[in-house]
Motif scaffolding. Structure first.
Motif, PDB file in Angstrom:
ATOM      1  N   THR A  27       0.794  -1.158   0.062  1.00  0.00           N
ATOM      2  CA  THR A  27       0.123   0.102  -0.023  1.00  0.00           C
ATOM      3  C   THR A  27       0.910   1.090  -0.039  1.00  0.00           C
ATOM      4  OG1 THR A  27      -0.158  -0.069   2.448  1.00  0.00           O
ATOM      5  CG2 THR A  27      -1.692  -1.094   1.198  1.00  0.00           C
ATOM      6  N   HIS A  28       1.764   1.217   0.699  1.00  0.00           N
ATOM      7  CA  HIS A  28       3.070   2.099   0.575  1.00  0.00           C
ATOM      8  C   HIS A  28       4.308   1.616   1.278  1.00  0.00           C
ATOM      9  CE1 HIS A  28       1.032   2.675   4.267  1.00  0.00           C
ATOM     10  NE2 HIS A  28       1.866   3.606   4.991  1.00  0.00           N
ATOM     11  N   LEU A  29       5.250   2.420   1.309  1.00  0.00           N
ATOM     12  CA  LEU A  29       6.693   1.826   1.739  1.00  0.00           C
ATOM     13  C   LEU A  29       7.075   2.144   3.003  1.00  0.00           C
ATOM     14  CD1 LEU A  29       8.379   2.076  -1.914  1.00  0.00           C
ATOM     15  CD2 LEU A  29       7.381   0.024  -0.631  1.00  0.00           C
ATOM     16  N   HIS A  30       6.268   2.689   3.954  1.00  0.00           N
ATOM     17  CA  HIS A  30       6.692   3.083   5.465  1.00  0.00           C
ATOM     18  C   HIS A  30       7.275   1.487   6.118  1.00  0.00           C
ATOM     19  CE1 HIS A  30       4.169   6.747   6.036  1.00  0.00           C
ATOM     20  NE2 HIS A  30       5.325   7.170   5.383  1.00  0.00           N
ATOM     21  N   PHE A  31       7.863   1.607   7.177  1.00  0.00           N
ATOM     22  CA  PHE A  31       8.883   0.547   7.573  1.00  0.00           C
ATOM     23  C   PHE A  31       7.790  -0.493   8.324  1.00  0.00           C
ATOM     24  CE2 PHE A  31       8.834   3.652  11.185  1.00  0.00           C
ATOM     25  CZ  PHE A  31       8.140   2.881  12.197  1.00  0.00           C
ATOM     26  N   ASP A  32       6.550   0.098   8.647  1.00  0.00           N
ATOM     27  CA  ASP A  32       5.599  -0.786   9.330  1.00  0.00           C
ATOM     28  C   ASP A  32       4.667  -1.722   8.459  1.00  0.00           C
ATOM     29  OD1 ASP A  32       4.893   1.880   9.098  1.00  0.00           O
ATOM     30  OD2 ASP A  32       2.838   1.351  10.401  1.00  0.00           O
ATOM     31  N   HIS A  33       4.767  -1.212   7.180  1.00  0.00           N
ATOM     32  CA  HIS A  33       3.998  -1.778   5.918  1.00  0.00           C
ATOM     33  C   HIS A  33       4.851  -2.896   5.045  1.00  0.00           C
ATOM     34  CE1 HIS A  33       0.314   0.479   6.908  1.00  0.00           C
ATOM     35  NE2 HIS A  33       1.192   1.271   7.387  1.00  0.00           N
ATOM     36  N   ALA A  34       6.257  -2.223   4.957  1.00  0.00           N
ATOM     37  CA  ALA A  34       6.887  -2.963   3.886  1.00  0.00           C
ATOM     38  C   ALA A  34       8.190  -3.472   4.546  1.00  0.00           C
ATOM     39  CB  ALA A  34       7.591  -1.976   3.029  1.00  0.00           C
ATOM     40  N   GLY A  35       8.130  -3.620   5.964  1.00  0.00           N
ATOM     41  CA  GLY A  35       9.329  -4.278   6.699  1.00  0.00           C
ATOM     42  C   GLY A  35       9.581  -5.748   6.380  1.00  0.00           C
ATOM     43  N   GLY A  36       8.638  -6.583   6.076  1.00  0.00           N
ATOM     44  CA  GLY A  36       8.792  -7.791   6.026  1.00  0.00           C
ATOM     45  C   GLY A  36       9.225  -8.137   4.539  1.00  0.00           C
ATOM     46  N   GLY A  85       5.109   6.780  -8.025  1.00  0.00           N
ATOM     47  CA  GLY A  85       5.255   7.934  -7.026  1.00  0.00           C
ATOM     48  C   GLY A  85       5.716   7.628  -5.611  1.00  0.00           C
ATOM     49  N   GLU A  86       5.273   6.612  -5.069  1.00  0.00           N
ATOM     50  CA  GLU A  86       5.618   6.213  -3.738  1.00  0.00           C
ATOM     51  C   GLU A  86       7.039   5.873  -3.625  1.00  0.00           C
ATOM     52  OE1 GLU A  86       5.220   5.338   0.342  1.00  0.00           O
ATOM     53  OE2 GLU A  86       4.119   6.492  -0.856  1.00  0.00           O
ATOM     54  N   LEU A  87       7.643   5.055  -4.667  1.00  0.00           N
ATOM     55  CA  LEU A  87       8.961   4.698  -4.655  1.00  0.00           C
ATOM     56  C   LEU A  87       9.941   5.815  -4.985  1.00  0.00           C
ATOM     57  CD1 LEU A  87      10.968   2.354  -4.560  1.00  0.00           C
ATOM     58  CD2 LEU A  87      10.607   2.096  -7.084  1.00  0.00           C
ATOM     59  N   GLU A  88       9.269   6.633  -5.811  1.00  0.00           N
ATOM     60  CA  GLU A  88      10.220   7.941  -6.049  1.00  0.00           C
ATOM     61  C   GLU A  88      10.488   8.675  -4.765  1.00  0.00           C
ATOM     62  OE1 GLU A  88       8.331   9.876  -9.087  1.00  0.00           O
ATOM     63  OE2 GLU A  88       8.927   8.189 -10.850  1.00  0.00           O
ATOM     64  N   THR A 113      -5.600   6.594  -3.284  1.00  0.00           N
ATOM     65  CA  THR A 113      -6.114   7.458  -2.359  1.00  0.00           C
ATOM     66  C   THR A 113      -5.398   8.796  -1.864  1.00  0.00           C
ATOM     67  OG1 THR A 113      -5.423   6.479  -0.237  1.00  0.00           O
ATOM     68  CG2 THR A 113      -7.212   5.401  -1.307  1.00  0.00           C
ATOM     69  N   GLY A 114      -4.118   8.694  -2.153  1.00  0.00           N
ATOM     70  CA  GLY A 114      -3.380   9.735  -1.374  1.00  0.00           C
ATOM     71  C   GLY A 114      -3.488   9.919   0.202  1.00  0.00           C
ATOM     72  N   GLY A 115      -3.493  11.278   0.606  1.00  0.00           N
ATOM     73  CA  GLY A 115      -3.664  11.365   2.101  1.00  0.00           C
ATOM     74  C   GLY A 115      -2.525  11.138   2.834  1.00  0.00           C
ATOM     75  N   HIS A 116      -2.379   9.942   3.336  1.00  0.00           N
ATOM     76  CA  HIS A 116      -1.182   9.471   4.277  1.00  0.00           C
ATOM     77  C   HIS A 116      -0.122   9.685   3.501  1.00  0.00           C
ATOM     78  CE1 HIS A 116       0.516   7.502   7.417  1.00  0.00           C
ATOM     79  NE2 HIS A 116       0.994   6.471   6.812  1.00  0.00           N
ATOM     80  N   THR A 117       0.235   9.304   2.279  1.00  0.00           N
ATOM     81  CA  THR A 117       1.311   9.589   1.640  1.00  0.00           C
ATOM     82  C   THR A 117       0.650  10.091   0.308  1.00  0.00           C
ATOM     83  OG1 THR A 117       1.665   7.551   0.471  1.00  0.00           O
ATOM     84  CG2 THR A 117       2.918   8.040   2.811  1.00  0.00           C
ATOM     85  N   ARG A 118       1.392  10.864  -0.560  1.00  0.00           N
ATOM     86  CA  ARG A 118       1.078  11.469  -1.893  1.00  0.00           C
ATOM     87  C   ARG A 118       0.372  10.355  -2.700  1.00  0.00           C
ATOM     88  NH1 ARG A 118       5.110  13.510  -6.183  1.00  0.00           N
ATOM     89  NH2 ARG A 118       5.163  11.334  -6.407  1.00  0.00           N
ATOM     90  N   ASP A 119       0.854   8.870  -2.721  1.00  0.00           N
ATOM     91  CA  ASP A 119       0.503   7.916  -3.596  1.00  0.00           C
ATOM     92  C   ASP A 119       0.069   6.590  -2.756  1.00  0.00           C
ATOM     93  OD1 ASP A 119       1.399   8.960  -6.373  1.00  0.00           O
ATOM     94  OD2 ASP A 119       3.067   9.481  -5.156  1.00  0.00           O
ATOM     95  N   HIS A 120      -0.433   6.923  -1.749  1.00  0.00           N
ATOM     96  CA  HIS A 120      -0.825   5.970  -0.611  1.00  0.00           C
ATOM     97  C   HIS A 120      -2.209   5.230  -1.605  1.00  0.00           C
ATOM     98  CE1 HIS A 120      -3.739   4.236   2.033  1.00  0.00           C
ATOM     99  NE2 HIS A 120      -2.527   3.845   2.909  1.00  0.00           N
ATOM    100  N   TYR A 140      -1.046  14.775   4.136  1.00  0.00           N
ATOM    101  CA  TYR A 140      -2.237  15.551   3.284  1.00  0.00           C
ATOM    102  C   TYR A 140      -3.635  15.082   3.847  1.00  0.00           C
ATOM    103  CZ  TYR A 140       1.502  15.528  -0.095  1.00  0.00           C
ATOM    104  OH  TYR A 140       2.593  15.853  -0.925  1.00  0.00           O
ATOM    105  N   PRO A 141      -3.848  15.739   5.251  1.00  0.00           N
ATOM    106  CA  PRO A 141      -5.002  15.155   5.992  1.00  0.00           C
ATOM    107  C   PRO A 141      -6.073  15.679   5.214  1.00  0.00           C
ATOM    108  CG  PRO A 141      -3.574  17.127   6.997  1.00  0.00           C
ATOM    109  CD  PRO A 141      -2.815  16.541   5.731  1.00  0.00           C
ATOM    110  N   LYS A 142      -6.194  16.723   4.350  1.00  0.00           N
ATOM    111  CA  LYS A 142      -7.430  16.999   3.925  1.00  0.00           C
ATOM    112  C   LYS A 142      -7.840  16.043   2.849  1.00  0.00           C
ATOM    113  CE  LYS A 142      -9.834  21.084   1.538  1.00  0.00           C
ATOM    114  NZ  LYS A 142     -10.132  20.408   0.529  1.00  0.00           N
ATOM    115  N   THR A 143      -6.845  15.453   2.040  1.00  0.00           N
ATOM    116  CA  THR A 143      -7.276  14.571   1.366  1.00  0.00           C
ATOM    117  C   THR A 143      -7.682  13.201   1.731  1.00  0.00           C
ATOM    118  OG1 THR A 143      -5.529  15.536  -0.352  1.00  0.00           O
ATOM    119  CG2 THR A 143      -6.207  13.065  -0.706  1.00  0.00           C
ATOM    120  N   THR A 144      -7.030  13.004   3.023  1.00  0.00           N
ATOM    121  CA  THR A 144      -7.459  11.692   3.615  1.00  0.00           C
ATOM    122  C   THR A 144      -8.811  11.800   4.066  1.00  0.00           C
ATOM    123  OG1 THR A 144      -5.353  11.314   4.663  1.00  0.00           O
ATOM    124  CG2 THR A 144      -7.126  10.335   5.868  1.00  0.00           C
ATOM    125  N   MET A 145      -9.380  13.126   4.555  1.00  0.00           N
ATOM    126  CA  MET A 145     -10.760  13.246   5.169  1.00  0.00           C
ATOM    127  C   MET A 145     -11.799  12.943   3.967  1.00  0.00           C
ATOM    128  SD  MET A 145     -10.647  16.365   8.056  1.00  0.00           S
ATOM    129  CE  MET A 145      -9.868  17.455   7.124  1.00  0.00           C
TER     130      MET A 145
END
Length: 287
Positions: free
Chosen positions: A106-115, A139-142, A187-194, A230-235
């Motif tokens: 879903t994105h590359l933060h350590f708690d999502h891609a650590g395994g 875009g997430e990888l970049e 969806t964006g929001g959490h990260t631009r390309d989440h 991008y909290p507004k996008t998340t909402m």
């Protein structure tokens, strides 16, 4: 859960702890602490939930948890607890790492891609799922390779560099069907390309919400994490996705919920609640 032509299993890579205030942004503590009691350090317990989708031909993972490549200091900082882990849970289903054919990140933060990878005693790092193609947004990888100072601590190159070296990582641009019935939506929001993941079969839909709605305590539109870029996008996107999930009776799956990991949305007195599905030794079953 038998879900049309697919079998769904919510698997755990353990739990970790994050600051409650950061998890709920501007929401006052007096509101979020009722269902998410913090410890003495104001941290709340969070799940590291991954999704296994078994199709007639493939074994597909959605996210890989926090993994095992970290120091004792890191484990203490984030309160990592491993009563179980992703590979152990896969083994409980009779699956080896080599049986996984695709991994959707879903994105590359350590708690999502650590395994994604594992480390030998000599320090060498290897892909965990050698026979799998991993998918993430281009875009997430970049961004992960050149994050801003605020996000730098969430991205670890060892979670994707071995995949690039093996030509296992496929970066995609925008919404896409990965295999028939399984697609990603940016969806964006959490990260631009989440992105989130949708599973459709025989007229039913399930949705792995990732960090768009990390727990069942984040259903309200304004309950947005301080971690979101991008909290507004998340909402805006969250409101649309949850409305559709309610109307169309989707099964929703929460990545960081420590207890209610999956369920169906119900509206009671203009509030969204989750009717959870019960779990048994074979995975999920209907409530």
């Amino acid at each position: 859960m038998k879900f049309g032509d697919f079998d769904l299993f919510v698997l755990s890579d353990g739990v970790f702890h994050l600051d409650g205030g950061a998890m709920f942004g501007v929401v006052p503590k007096v509101l979020w602490e009722k269902l998410n009691p913090p410890n003495a350090s104001n941290r709340i317990r969070l799940g590291l939930n991954c999704l296994l989708i078994k199709t007639p031909k493939e074994n597909i993972l959605v996210d890989t948890g926090i993994g095992t490549i970290y120091t004792e200091k890191f484990a203490s900082m984030f309160g990592i607890e491993k009563p179980t882990n992703l590979l152990k849970e896969l083994a409980g289903l009779g699956l080896k790492p080599g049986d996984i054919t695709k991994v959707i990140l879903t994105h590359l933060h350590f708690d999502h891609a650590g395994g994604n990878c594992w480390q030998e005693a000599n320090g060498q790092i290897h892909s965990t799922f050698l026979n799998a193609t991993y998918f993430t947004q281009r875009g997430e990888l970049e961004y992960a390779r050149d994050p801003d100072p605020r996000s730098k601590g969430s991205y670890f190159p060892h979670n994707w560099d071995p995949l690039l070296a093996n030509r296992q990582l496929e970066s995609i641009a925008g919404d896409r069907e990965i295999v028939p019935g399984i697609s990603v939506q940016v969806t964006g929001g959490h990260t631009r390309d989440h992105q989130i993941v949708k599973i459709r079969s025989e007229g039913r839909t399930a949705c792995f919400l990732a960090d768009l709605v990390p727990t069942d305590s984040h259903l309200k539109t304004t309950y947005v994490m301080g971690y979101d870029l991008y909290p507004k996008t998340t909402m805006e996107v969250k409101e649309k996705v949850l409305k559709q999930a309610l109307v169309e009776n989707w099964l929703v799956i929460f990545e960081h919920a420590p207890k209610v990991r999956a369920g169906y949305l119900r509206e009671v007195e203009e509030k969204l609640l989750v009717e959870k599905v019960e779990e048994d030794d074979d995975g999920l079953s209907e409530a």
